[in-house]
Scaffold this active site. Structure first.
Site, PDB file in Angstrom:
ATOM      1  N   GLU A 125      -3.502 -12.237  -1.851  1.00 53.20           N
ATOM      2  CA  GLU A 125      -2.545 -12.562  -2.654  1.00 53.20           C
ATOM      3  C   GLU A 125      -1.232 -13.335  -2.037  1.00 53.20           C
ATOM      4  OE1 GLU A 125      -2.938  -8.860  -5.691  1.00 53.20           O
ATOM      5  OE2 GLU A 125      -1.855  -8.549  -3.944  1.00 53.20           O
ATOM      6  N   HIS A 156       3.061 -10.295   1.165  1.00 55.63           N
ATOM      7  CA  HIS A 156       3.098  -9.032   1.180  1.00 55.63           C
ATOM      8  C   HIS A 156       3.921  -8.698   2.483  1.00 55.63           C
ATOM      9  CE1 HIS A 156       0.834  -7.301  -2.439  1.00 55.63           C
ATOM     10  NE2 HIS A 156      -0.051  -8.604  -1.854  1.00 55.63           N
ATOM     11  N   ASP A 186       4.511  -3.898   3.556  1.00 49.74           N
ATOM     12  CA  ASP A 186       4.316  -4.469   2.319  1.00 49.74           C
ATOM     13  C   ASP A 186       5.590  -4.997   1.880  1.00 49.74           C
ATOM     14  OD1 ASP A 186       3.278  -5.342  -0.179  1.00 49.74           O
ATOM     15  OD2 ASP A 186       1.491  -4.442   0.402  1.00 49.74           O
TER      16      ASP A 186
HETATM   17  C1  ACM Z   1      -5.205  -5.745  -2.711  1.00 50.44           C
HETATM   18  O1  ACM Z   1      -5.423  -4.927  -3.495  1.00 50.44           O
HETATM   19  N1  ACM Z   1      -4.231  -6.859  -3.035  1.00 50.44           N
HETATM   20  C2  ACM Z   1      -5.882  -5.781  -1.531  1.00 50.44           C
END
Ligand code: ACM
Ligand code: ZN
Length: 509
Positions: free
Chosen positions: A311, A237, A166
């Site tokens: 995201e 991420h 991440d």
């Molecule tokens: C997430 O909580 N962004 C999958």
């Protein structure tokens, strides 16, 4: 005999009563096809009964294969002369023994080895009963992961979804790209005091798993009936990778491994280049990702690959010549479709390796995702595209925020949320039930830096997750609260930390 968590589908006690004392067992005969879980089955019983169990003896516990039982299913038949177990596969055999162990509180001060005469017929409601562990935001290491795998197995959970990369850390060795861990696994500090806060501590966070260690942990999980599914989050991420290899980004700036969490970074810090997606317009990025997938797939034999995909900001793609050129040449409508194209490319690549792609529900935003991609539904907001994907024949895994985000405080999401989860929500009518592969609890660790806090957030939520994902029958919250209390000695056996009922209960129940 205590009530078992998760509750078996069918438990019928013999009319004439009676019990069999498991202390009389002096031998174990496990079907050869159950060799994967046999060492753990033997270990549980030998530790619980306090003796070695050979193949032959006066009272043999036979664990046999039964053709008519499906995978993960088992049957226990008990009369005054003994216990006989049948199972559909190695996991089912292990679950039968976990049932005997939990029911008798084996290994705890409350142990009672007298098993009531009767029959248990048990099978899971969902074939996928998972837990996501985020080791990017904080790194817990081998010992804690193995402890969690032991306890997951006791709860009949069968998937560890391992979030290994991440923005805040890359935690898996990739031999072709050593900087991923040399640079990407360390950050100097972390945001503290919650989302949106600008405060940081000055405690460095680092750590990663070598490929050898990953193989060892994956094998450890397999013996306990658990598949480990890697998540390599992309195209966003992905900042730890971009810190290591800046050419992965649309703009080749020096970027740090993030020490702020979340997708919105405090603006007062003036940090503008923080949360960005990788440049998927450059062929080199795609090659990098495929190289990483090649190495990761060598370590994880399960037929799934999780690419996150959540995201993903699109603003750098809008200004990037390479990304815009790709959108044009593919005839795509916009940047959302570019992500959709990317997801399909990676799905095709992992399909070639015998794996199905899994992604968070945002991957559906481009409305161009292939049907065989599995969607993990997490967003607090309703996402009608998930229902459409399922209606069109796709599969889903449910991790809805309100029920299954175990990083959230109990005051906000009490235990009852998880226990009372109703699979027929937001349009998931029973017609699509067979399209839901299962349920996963998510343990994100932005605000969890110690094993003790990790366990506090997780227990007793793991009991509720097990019950929601395994047991298909009616719910009784009042009884469940008592069952959770009765279960505590089994958690104590592992030295786990857990929340007490005044914490996990909502104030109005
Ligand atoms: C997430 O909580 N962004 C999958
Ligand atoms: Zn780009």
């Amino acid at each position: 005999m205590k009530e078992i968590i998760p509750r078996p589908q069918s438990c019928i006690l013999a009319k004439k009563g009676g019990t069999f004392d498991m202390a009389r067992i002096d031998a174990l005969d496990i079907d050869a096809t159950f060799s994967l879980t046999a060492p753990i089955i033997k270990d549980i019983l030998e530790k619980g009964l306090g003796k070695k169990l050979g193949k032959e003896g006066e009272k043999v516990l036979k664990i046999g294969f039964a053709q008519e039982l499906s995978p993960q299913s088992y049957r226990i038949e008990c009369d005054e002369n003994g216990i006989s177990v049948s199972a559909g596969d190695a996991a089912g055999a292990l679950y039968a023994v976990q049932t005997l162990r939990v029911g008798s509180m084996m290994g705890t001060p409350l142990q009672d080895l007298n098993v009531p005469c009767g029959k248990v017929n048990d099978y899971p409601r969902y074939s996928w009963r998972g837990l996501l562990l985020d080791e990017s935001r904080h790194f817990f290491g081998e010992e804690e992961v193995k402890k969690l795998l032991d306890v997951m197995s006791m709860h009949k959970l069968n998937v560890l979804h391992w979030h290994l990369t991440d923005d805040q850390g890359w935690r898996i060795e990739i031999k072709k790209y050593p900087l991923l861990t040399e640079i990407g696994s360390s950050r100097p500090r972390s945001q503290i005091h919650g989302w949106g806060s600008t405060d940081t501590d000055d405690v460095p966070v680092s750590g990663f798993y070598t490929q050898e260690k990953i193989k060892e942990i994956v094998a450890y999980a397999a013996e306990r009936g658990i598949s480990v599914i890697p998540e390599i989050d992309m195209p966003a991420h992905f900042a730890a990778a971009m810190a290591a290899y800046p050419w992965l980004a649309c703009r080749e700036l020096r970027r740090d491994v993030h020490y702020y969490f979340g997708s919105r970074i405090p603006l007062s810090q003036g940090v503008r280049d923080w949360n960005r997606s990788a440049c998927i317009g450059k062929p080199a990025t795609l090659q990098f990702i495929k190289d990483v997938i090649d190495e990761v797939c060598e370590l994880f034999p399960a037929p799934y690959f999780h690419i996150g995909g959540d995201e993903a900001p699109k603003d750098e793609w809008k200004d990037c010549p390479a990304c815009q050129e790709l959108i044009r040449s593919l005839g795509l409508k916009n940047e959302k479709q570019l992500q959709g194209w990317f997801t399909n490319e990676i799905a095709k690549y992992v399909r070639g390796k015998g794996r199905r792609l899994i992604g968070w529900n945002e991957i559906l935003e481009g409305d161009n995702i292939e049907k065989d991609v599995i969607v993990q539904y997490w967003t607090p907001q309703k996402d009608g595209r998930v229902i459409r994907h399922v209606k069109n024949g796709g599969n889903a895994i449910i991790s809805k925020h309100k029920y299954f985000y175990f990083d959230m405080p109990y005051a906000q999401y009490p235990l009852r949320n998880t226990y009372m989860f109703n699979p027929y929500f937001e349009g998931f009518i029973s017609m699509y039930d067979n399209k839901v592969k299962g349920i996963e609890g998510a343990l994100w660790t932005e605000w969890i830096s110690t094993p003790s806090k990790l366990e506090f957030q997780l227990f007793p939520r793991m009991e509720a997750l097990a019950e929601a994902s395994w047991y298909g029958g009616p719910k009784n919250w009042k009884k469940f609260q008592q069952r959770v209390k009765d279960y505590v000695p089994l958690l104590d056996m592992y030295g786990l930390n857990y929340a007490k009922d005044e914490i996990y209960r909502p104030c109005n129940h």
